[in-house]
Design a protein around this motif. Sequence first.
Motif, mmCIF file in Angstrom:
data_model
loop_
_atom_site.group_PDB
_atom_site.id
_atom_site.type_symbol
_atom_site.label_atom_id
_atom_site.label_comp_id
_atom_site.label_asym_id
_atom_site.label_seq_id
_atom_site.Cartn_x
_atom_site.Cartn_y
_atom_site.Cartn_z
ATOM 1 N N ALA A 1 -3.652 1.199 -1.854
ATOM 2 C CA ALA A 1 -3.998 1.802 -0.565
ATOM 3 C C ALA A 1 -5.453 2.259 -0.556
ATOM 4 O O ALA A 1 -6.169 2.089 0.450
ATOM 5 N N GLN A 2 -5.918 2.829 -1.662
ATOM 6 C CA GLN A 2 -7.314 3.248 -1.749
ATOM 7 C C GLN A 2 -8.259 2.051 -1.621
ATOM 8 O O GLN A 2 -9.277 2.114 -0.916
ATOM 9 N N CYS B 1 0.829 -1.212 0.000
ATOM 10 C CA CYS B 1 0.000 0.000 0.000
ATOM 11 C C CYS B 1 0.861 1.258 0.000
ATOM 12 O O CYS B 1 0.494 2.272 -0.600
ATOM 13 N N ASN C 1 -8.344 0.866 1.983
ATOM 14 C CA ASN C 1 -9.155 1.781 2.800
ATOM 15 C C ASN C 1 -10.643 1.559 2.575
ATOM 16 O O ASN C 1 -11.445 1.640 3.520
ATOM 17 N N ARG C 2 -11.029 1.254 1.347
ATOM 18 C CA ARG C 2 -12.450 0.976 1.068
ATOM 19 C C ARG C 2 -12.906 -0.281 1.788
ATOM 20 O O ARG C 2 -14.031 -0.362 2.283
ATOM 21 N N ALA D 1 -13.485 0.647 5.338
ATOM 22 C CA ALA D 1 -14.709 1.433 5.448
ATOM 23 C C ALA D 1 -15.944 0.553 5.314
ATOM 24 O O ALA D 1 -16.951 0.758 6.011
#
Length: 245
Positions: free
Chosen positions: A140-141, A133, A144-145, A148
Amino acid sequence: MEILFASPHHASPPPAAAPGDCAACPLARVCRAIRDEDALPAAPAFRARRPIRQGEAIYRAGDALQNLYRLRSGSVKVRSTNPSGLEQITAFPVAGALLGLDAIETGTHTSDAIALEDSLVCVLPFSELMGNCRQDFTAAQLFNRLIARDINECRHLLLALGCMTAEERMADFLMGISEQMAANGYSPREFVLKMTREDIANHLGMKVETVCRVFARLQVAKLVNVRRRRLEIRNIDALRKMSRG
């Protein structure tokens, strides 16, 4: 009341080398830091896989964070226990789920992940994922999703427990399973419930007797047909409307 699984105490088989199908995995970008959007590395290092027997723990509360796990096949229950011994089943992940995110905050798992059936996970070393990441912003995005999504699922459960009636909670629960089945290429209307009635009751904040009564009422209303663990959704639109409260 049927018991879905026993609790074997024998050791798991050693991790097996994964065959060459990682290219189809939606987590491949995070797992291997693929920099080219349209191509995979010429010689990818396939991840180790670990068979998990029915009733076996993938990890338990108190275990140190070493790996995350992608559930390739099977199903799991995630169970949290407070210091007084009260237990809450917070999720029933199915194939495709990323397991172990609860340990990221402190470096120690705060829940148990128990297989509801014979399952298979990919073992993803956490330090390698973080390194990937750092090198790949797109990876990395995506990671993060995934975090979340896990948070939003917990919030959804809190909303159901705090604001929905017993029938609405059950409808919401069944629609969630239906959507998971559809996402994995299976029928969204007919499936087998892998968890026990006791597990469903714990997850939805009900008594077992209430779960059985709600199933009976939904069946009388011709919304579902239940035969032991086999469930058929007969009126998916009405069940979806009920699940919205």
